[in-house]
Every structure is written in structure tokens, then in C-alpha cells.
Design an enzyme around this catalytic site. Structure first.
Site, short mmCIF file in Angstrom:
data_model
loop_
_atom_site.label_atom_id
_atom_site.label_comp_id
_atom_site.label_asym_id
_atom_site.label_seq_id
_atom_site.Cartn_x
_atom_site.Cartn_y
_atom_site.Cartn_z
N LYS A 5 57.67 57.67 6.63
CA LYS A 5 58.30 56.36 6.82
C LYS A 5 59.54 56.24 5.94
CE LYS A 5 55.64 54.62 9.94
NZ LYS A 5 56.18 54.40 11.29
N ILE B 221 33.24 49.75 0.66
CA ILE B 221 34.31 49.10 -0.10
C ILE B 221 34.68 50.05 -1.24
CG2 ILE B 221 34.92 47.17 -1.59
CD1 ILE B 221 33.21 45.39 0.18
N SER C 150 56.97 50.60 6.81
CA SER C 150 55.70 50.24 6.16
C SER C 150 55.93 49.88 4.71
CB SER C 150 54.74 51.43 6.26
OG SER C 150 53.65 51.28 5.38
N ARG D 180 45.59 43.09 -0.53
CA ARG D 180 46.65 43.40 0.43
C ARG D 180 47.10 42.11 1.12
NH1 ARG D 180 45.95 47.24 -2.15
NH2 ARG D 180 45.61 49.42 -1.53
N TYR E 291 52.08 60.50 5.31
CA TYR E 291 52.43 59.43 6.26
C TYR E 291 53.50 58.53 5.66
CZ TYR E 291 52.19 54.74 8.20
OH TYR E 291 52.54 53.51 8.70
N PHE F 235 53.34 44.83 6.27
CA PHE F 235 52.24 44.90 5.32
C PHE F 235 50.99 45.27 6.13
CE2 PHE F 235 55.57 43.89 2.67
CZ PHE F 235 55.18 44.07 1.36
N ASP G 177 44.89 54.99 -3.41
CA ASP G 177 44.90 53.55 -3.11
C ASP G 177 45.55 52.78 -4.26
OD1 ASP G 177 43.78 53.70 -0.65
OD2 ASP G 177 41.80 52.99 -1.22
#
Length: 339
Positions: free
Chosen positions: A153, A216, A124, A230, A149, A177, A297
Site C-alpha cells: 500500500k 482476542i 490503508s 481501532r 501487505y 481505517f 499488531d
């Protein structure tokens, strides 16, 4: 040649199984059905005209994994089996470390014991964290991910590098992505159980009236419209990259190989751009509200995927609007199944 696909009934896994079958590989799927449903197996058969072998169990059960390797002459593995909800991983970190890493190690133990090479790992872009520059290439320094998470990875990649070097194996680490979209047949797609964690299925369910409105998370980022950016890649394009990576591993003459590839479009799209593109592609409205930013984020992430284009002869070809159109067709298919 027989390929083991773990998590093969999941979102990316199921699309990759179809591409493998289309390229005349035999496929053995192991999936515990914790994040998918059994009808996906039937749909894979309908799309490809071929029936993969299927074993429904948790890969932490070594004795069952042993039996699969005894029953099939496996030449390679594509490992999708992992818990993947970023938010949940913060609430249940031990579950994520146990599942995502123990499953991987159990497969690698069988590879070592049976002297099998050719391993592809579903990684990822979270391993980069908030990169200092864009686009992100494979030489971008890795940062400690915000979520458990993401850490699994990053740890998975380190385990596989050590595995390849110590035991002379060939591995490919594919850093995705943001996969979106559904199969053109509308018989495979993202199947979130409960409230979706990813943007596009939440957009789709909001458009369908399943959710009241889309949240959002933040419109005060330093981007053109204030929302986070993104790199959204069509899932069938992504699945095809796995076949290309597998073919390269198989053809590679050297005993030891560690390939690393970013898989993305090379273009960033903001959250609002995705919502607007979905509305244009499908002629439906998506009600939304602006909320506070979510912790963890990042502002922007998009790929430099030129290495995959050069070495795998692969690149993403599907437009954002076309990918979002397939997502809506998949949602309508799911509604016909329920009625």
C-alpha cells in the site's frame, strides 16, 4: 461517464459500485473472483436496478486489460484490486508484491498511453504503523509497515505520486481505517473465504456457531480494557466517500493533483467494546477467549478525518451498533443462500 472499478465485486468495491450506479455513473468491473463470488454481481443489479459491465480476469493479463480499455471510454479508475490478508502476506510476500503492484502499474500504463486522468487508490491506515500520537491526520509521518501487505500500500502510494507528477494526472489516495458492516439490503457484505482475517466477520461467524469461539489477541495493551483499539467505519459511509473523492477529481481544473484523505469515524473502539456492541445490537452472545498478542499488531489507531469533511463534504454517520446490526443481517442472508 464510465468508471473502471477493479476488484469491484469485493467487499468495499461492491458497495462503491452501488453508490456509483446510484449517482448515474456507468461502471466497468474487472475482478478475478479470487476473493469474492459471482452472485455479488447479481445482487448489485438487484440493489441498484442497473447492470455494470463485468470482466472476470486477473489484471496482470495486460492483453485482456487492453481489450477492456478498447471497448469502453473510461474516464476514471477506482482501484480495489489487491490481496489483503496481513498474515498471509508475511508467508507469501512475493505473491503480494507481484499482484498488488503489477496490477496497479498495468492500469497506469493504459492511463498514460490513452491520456486518462482521475485515479483513486484504495490505501490503508497501515501506512502509518504505530503512530506517535492520536488521532492520526494526513500529516502524520509514515512508518515502514509491519506486513508485506502494508508495504504494498505504501509503495502503491509512492508509484501514484510519481505517476501524477510525471504525467500530469489527478490521483486520490484514500487511507481507510477498519471497514465493517453490510449493505442495508443485507445483499452485500464482507465475504471472507476460509477463516476470517478481520475481527467483525469472525465475531459474526462465532455468533452464528460457525466458529467455536473468538480469539482476542491480547488483553494487556495500555488501554482501558486491555484490548487493542481501532477506528471502525461503516462500509456504506466509506463507499460514499469514494464518490465524493471522484467528483472532486473530475471537477478539479488543474492538470496535476495529489489528494490524500483519511477515512474513519474519528473514534477508537476496543476489541471488547466491539464484541459488547455486537451482542447488544443483535441480542446474541459471542463466546471468546483471550490469547497472546499477535506479532505486528499495533496498540491503537484512529483517524482525524476532518480534512475529508472539509474538502469532500463527507463524514462517517453510522453508529458502531448499527453497522454491527447490518453485519448480522448479512450473516443470516448468507445462511439462507446455503440452505
Amino acid at each position: 461517464m464510465t468508471i473502471l472499478v477493479t476488484g469491484g465485486l469485493g467487499y468495499i468495491g461492491s458497495h462503491t459500485v452501488v453508490e456509483l450506479l446510484n449517482n448515474n455513473f456507468d461502471v466497468v468491473i474487472v475482478d478475478d473472483l479470487s476473493n469474492t463470488e459471482k452472485f455479488i454481481l447479481k445482487n448489485i443489479e438487484e440493489i441498484s436496478g442497473k447492470k455494470p459491465f463485468f470482466y472476470p480476469f486477473d489484471l496482470r493479463r495486460k492483453e485482456l486489460l487492453y481489450q477492456v480499455f478498447e471497448a469502453h471510454d473510461i474516464s476514471a479508475c477506482i482501484n480495489f484490486a489487491a490481496f489483503k490478508a496481513v498474515g498471509e502476506s508475511q508467508e507469501k510476500p512475493l505473491d503480494y508484491y507481484e499482484n498488488n503492484l503489477f496490477c496497479l502499474i498495468n492500469i497506469l500504463q493504459e492511463f498514460k498511453t490513452r491520456n486518462i486522468s482521475n485515479f483513486i487508490f484504495s490505501s490503508s491506515c497501515t501506512v502509518y504503523g504505530q503512530a506517535d500520537k492520536q488521532p492520526i491526520d494526513e500529516n502524520t509521518p509514515l512508518k515502514t509497515p509491519e506486513s508485506s501487505y502494508g508495504k504494498t500500500k505504501q509503495m502503491g502510494e509512492e508509484i501514484l505520486k510519481d505517476f501524477a507528477l510525471a504525467y500530469k494526472k489527478k490521483v486520490s489516495l484514500l487511507r481507510y481505517f477498519n471497514p465493517i458492516g453490510a449493505h442495508p439490503s443485507a445483499k452485500l457484505g464482507e465475504l471472507p473465504l476460509g477463516i476470517p482475517n478481520n475481527l467483525v466477520p469472525f465475531v459474526t461467524q462465532t455468533a452464528a456457531g460457525i466458529r467455536k469461539e473468538l480469539s482476542i489477541w491480547g488483553n494487556d495493551y495500555p488501554t482501558e480494557d486491555g484490548t487493542a483499539i481501532r477506528d471502525y467505519i461503516y462500509v456504506v459511509d466509506l463507499a460514499k466517500a469514494h464518490v465524493k473523492a471522484l467528483q472532486k477529481l473530475i471537477e478539479e481544473k488543474s492538470e496535476t493533483l495529489i489528494d490524500i484523505y483519511n477515512l474513519g469515524t474519528g473514534k477508537g473502539s476496543s476489541v471488547l467494546e466491539v464484541v459488547n456492541a455486537f451482542e447488544r445490537a443483535n441480542k446474541v452472545k459471542v463466546p471468546y477467549k483471550i490469547c497472546e498478542r499477535r506479532a505486528g499488531d499495533i496498540t491503537i489507531a484512529y483517524a482525524d478525518a476532518s480534512k475529508a469533511e472539509k474538502e469532500l463534504n463527507w463524514k462517517a454517520e453510522t453508529s458502531l451498533e448499527e453497522a454491527l446490526r447490518t453485519t448480522w443481517e448479512w450473516q443470516k442472508y448468507l445462511e439462507t443462500r446455503e440452505n
